[in-house]
Structure formats: structure tokens, C-alpha cells
Design a protein around this motif. Structure first.
Motif, PDB file in Angstrom:
ATOM      1  N   GLY A  75      30.347  47.865  34.708  1.00  0.00           N
ATOM      2  CA  GLY A  75      30.993  46.679  35.279  1.00  0.00           C
ATOM      3  C   GLY A  75      30.292  45.388  34.935  1.00  0.00           C
ATOM      4  O   GLY A  75      30.243  44.469  35.755  1.00  0.00           O
ATOM      5  N   ASN A  78      33.455  41.635  35.320  1.00  0.00           N
ATOM      6  CA  ASN A  78      34.389  42.029  36.378  1.00  0.00           C
ATOM      7  C   ASN A  78      35.810  41.626  36.016  1.00  0.00           C
ATOM      8  O   ASN A  78      36.047  40.928  35.038  1.00  0.00           O
ATOM      9  CB  ASN A  78      33.951  41.469  37.737  1.00  0.00           C
ATOM     10  CG  ASN A  78      34.030  39.964  37.788  1.00  0.00           C
ATOM     11  OD1 ASN A  78      35.051  39.367  37.456  1.00  0.00           O
ATOM     12  ND2 ASN A  78      32.944  39.322  38.222  1.00  0.00           N
ATOM     13  N   LYS A  79      36.753  42.057  36.824  1.00  0.00           N
ATOM     14  CA  LYS A  79      38.168  41.875  36.487  1.00  0.00           C
ATOM     15  C   LYS A  79      38.608  40.424  36.429  1.00  0.00           C
ATOM     16  O   LYS A  79      39.633  40.121  35.837  1.00  0.00           O
ATOM     17  CB  LYS A  79      39.064  42.687  37.401  1.00  0.00           C
ATOM     18  CG  LYS A  79      39.081  42.253  38.830  1.00  0.00           C
ATOM     19  CD  LYS A  79      40.213  42.921  39.585  1.00  0.00           C
ATOM     20  CE  LYS A  79      39.749  44.082  40.394  1.00  0.00           C
ATOM     21  NZ  LYS A  79      40.835  44.732  41.110  1.00  0.00           N
ATOM     22  N   GLN A  81      36.885  38.154  34.845  1.00  0.00           N
ATOM     23  CA  GLN A  81      36.306  37.615  33.614  1.00  0.00           C
ATOM     24  C   GLN A  81      37.176  38.010  32.408  1.00  0.00           C
ATOM     25  O   GLN A  81      36.756  38.748  31.519  1.00  0.00           O
ATOM     26  CB  GLN A  81      34.880  38.114  33.439  1.00  0.00           C
ATOM     27  CG  GLN A  81      33.933  37.548  34.481  1.00  0.00           C
ATOM     28  CD  GLN A  81      32.533  38.103  34.311  1.00  0.00           C
ATOM     29  OE1 GLN A  81      32.277  39.257  34.641  1.00  0.00           O
ATOM     30  NE2 GLN A  81      31.637  37.268  33.782  1.00  0.00           N
ATOM     31  N   GLU A 137      41.669  44.951  34.968  1.00  0.00           N
ATOM     32  CA  GLU A 137      42.317  44.119  35.976  1.00  0.00           C
ATOM     33  C   GLU A 137      43.165  44.942  36.942  1.00  0.00           C
ATOM     34  O   GLU A 137      43.352  44.553  38.090  1.00  0.00           O
ATOM     35  CB  GLU A 137      43.163  43.039  35.293  1.00  0.00           C
ATOM     36  CG  GLU A 137      42.288  41.983  34.617  1.00  0.00           C
ATOM     37  CD  GLU A 137      43.040  41.111  33.626  1.00  0.00           C
ATOM     38  OE1 GLU A 137      44.263  41.313  33.431  1.00  0.00           O
ATOM     39  OE2 GLU A 137      42.395  40.235  33.029  1.00  0.00           O
ATOM     40  N   ASP A 139      42.336  48.020  37.810  1.00  0.00           N
ATOM     41  CA  ASP A 139      41.433  49.055  38.336  1.00  0.00           C
ATOM     42  C   ASP A 139      41.747  50.440  37.771  1.00  0.00           C
ATOM     43  O   ASP A 139      41.580  51.454  38.446  1.00  0.00           O
ATOM     44  CB  ASP A 139      41.470  49.102  39.873  1.00  0.00           C
ATOM     45  CG  ASP A 139      40.906  47.842  40.492  1.00  0.00           C
ATOM     46  OD1 ASP A 139      39.873  47.361  39.999  1.00  0.00           O
ATOM     47  OD2 ASP A 139      41.506  47.337  41.458  1.00  0.00           O
TER      48      ASP A 139
END
Length: 163
Positions: A75, A78-79, A81, A137, A139
Motif C-alpha cells: 500500500g 493509497n487509493k 493517489q 480504487e 479495493d
């Protein structure tokens, strides 16, 4: 952008939009500026790999997969970015180019102009830029060796040989 592999392949398999393009994609060679943009994104990934693992450089081959997978699994980005995640997509795209008959080009369609990987001289394309970011994004798990295998399988199907 169109589905991961346009021309009727199941884009959702690769985490892309299922919207059908209303116009044919227009491919152009990378400009100097386009190439520089991709290099900047490669540098983002290389810097993260150096900080995290002491990696001196990315090889743009399958030997980069463990490093790229590590950045995803840990990670590092993160989503939120998106730029950094798309930079991982560029680095993974380089691996795809080294393994498959793909090359970086610019694709212009009704959604805009973006870098993509074009299969030979066909209209088939692999949207490596967003292949990782869209999954993160949402998950969803990202296994690069699996994505490489699936992409290879899609491209070598008999119906693609003459396109």
C-alpha cells in the motif's frame, strides 16, 4: 478510455469501463512530451522502489514484477493517489511491452487522449495506465502476474492473429 482490450473483449475482466466507444480510436506515435510524461511517471515508481527496497533501477521486464507487486501489496500508494497508481500502471505497461507484441502509443477517442499499449497494428489496446489504479480504487486485489497472464491469453486468441 475504452475497455482494456477494445474490439469486443470483456473490459470488466480488466477493471476498465464497459462503455462502448462510439468512434474508432485514433493512434499516434508518442510525442517528445508524451514520452517525457511517461518517463516522469516511471521515475515516481523508481523512486518509491529505491526508498522501499533499495532498488537502483527498474528493468522494464518481468524481473520488475516482484518490486511492483511489493509496492502494491504494501500500500505504498493509497487509493487517493491516482497519479502514483497510474505511474505503477506505466511501469507495469513496460513489463507488458517486454513480454508481448505491444507498444506505447497515444490513443484519441471520445473520452480524450491518453497513452495506451497497442497490439501490433490493430485497434486492440491494453490500457495499462489505469489497470492498477482502478482496481486499487475499488479495493480489488491486484496480482500483476495474473494480469500479465490474462493479457497474454486475450492477445493470443486465434481471432486476434489477423487483426
Amino acid at each position: 478510455m475504452a475497455a482494456l482490450l477494445s474490439a469486443g473483449f470483456p473490459g470488466l475482466l480488466f477493471g476498465q469501463s464497459d462503455r462502448k466507444p462510439t468512434i474508432e480510436p485514433k493512434f499516434t506515435e508518442l510525442s517528445r512530451e508524451d514520452g517525457a510524461r511517461l518517463e516522469q511517471q516511471r521515475a515516481v515508481v523508481a523512486a518509491a522502489a529505491k526508498r522501499r527496497y533499495g532498488t537502483t533501477a527498474l528493468t522494464r521486464t518481468k524481473w520488475d514484477l516482484p518490486v511492483l507487486q511489493g509496492l502494491i501489496d504494501e500500500g505504498v500508494f493509497n487509493k487517493s493517489q491516482t497519479y502514483e497508481l497510474q505511474s505503477l500502471g506505466v511501469a507495469f505497461g513496460d513489463v507488458l511491452v517486454s513480454e508481448l507484441p505491444l507498444r506505447w502509443v497515444m490513443d484519441t477517442d471520445e473520452f480524450g487522449t491518453d497513452p495506451t499499449l497497442r497490439f501490433k497494428q490493430t485497434t486492440l489496446q491494453v490500457n495499462a495506465l489505469t489497470m492498477i489504479s482502478k482496481r486499487v480504487e475499488r479495493d480489488e486485489p491486484v496480482k500483476l502476474s495474473h494480469l500479465l497472464r490474462l493479457t497474454r491469453e486475450q492477445l493470443v486468441r486465434p481471432r486476434n492473429k489477423d487483426r
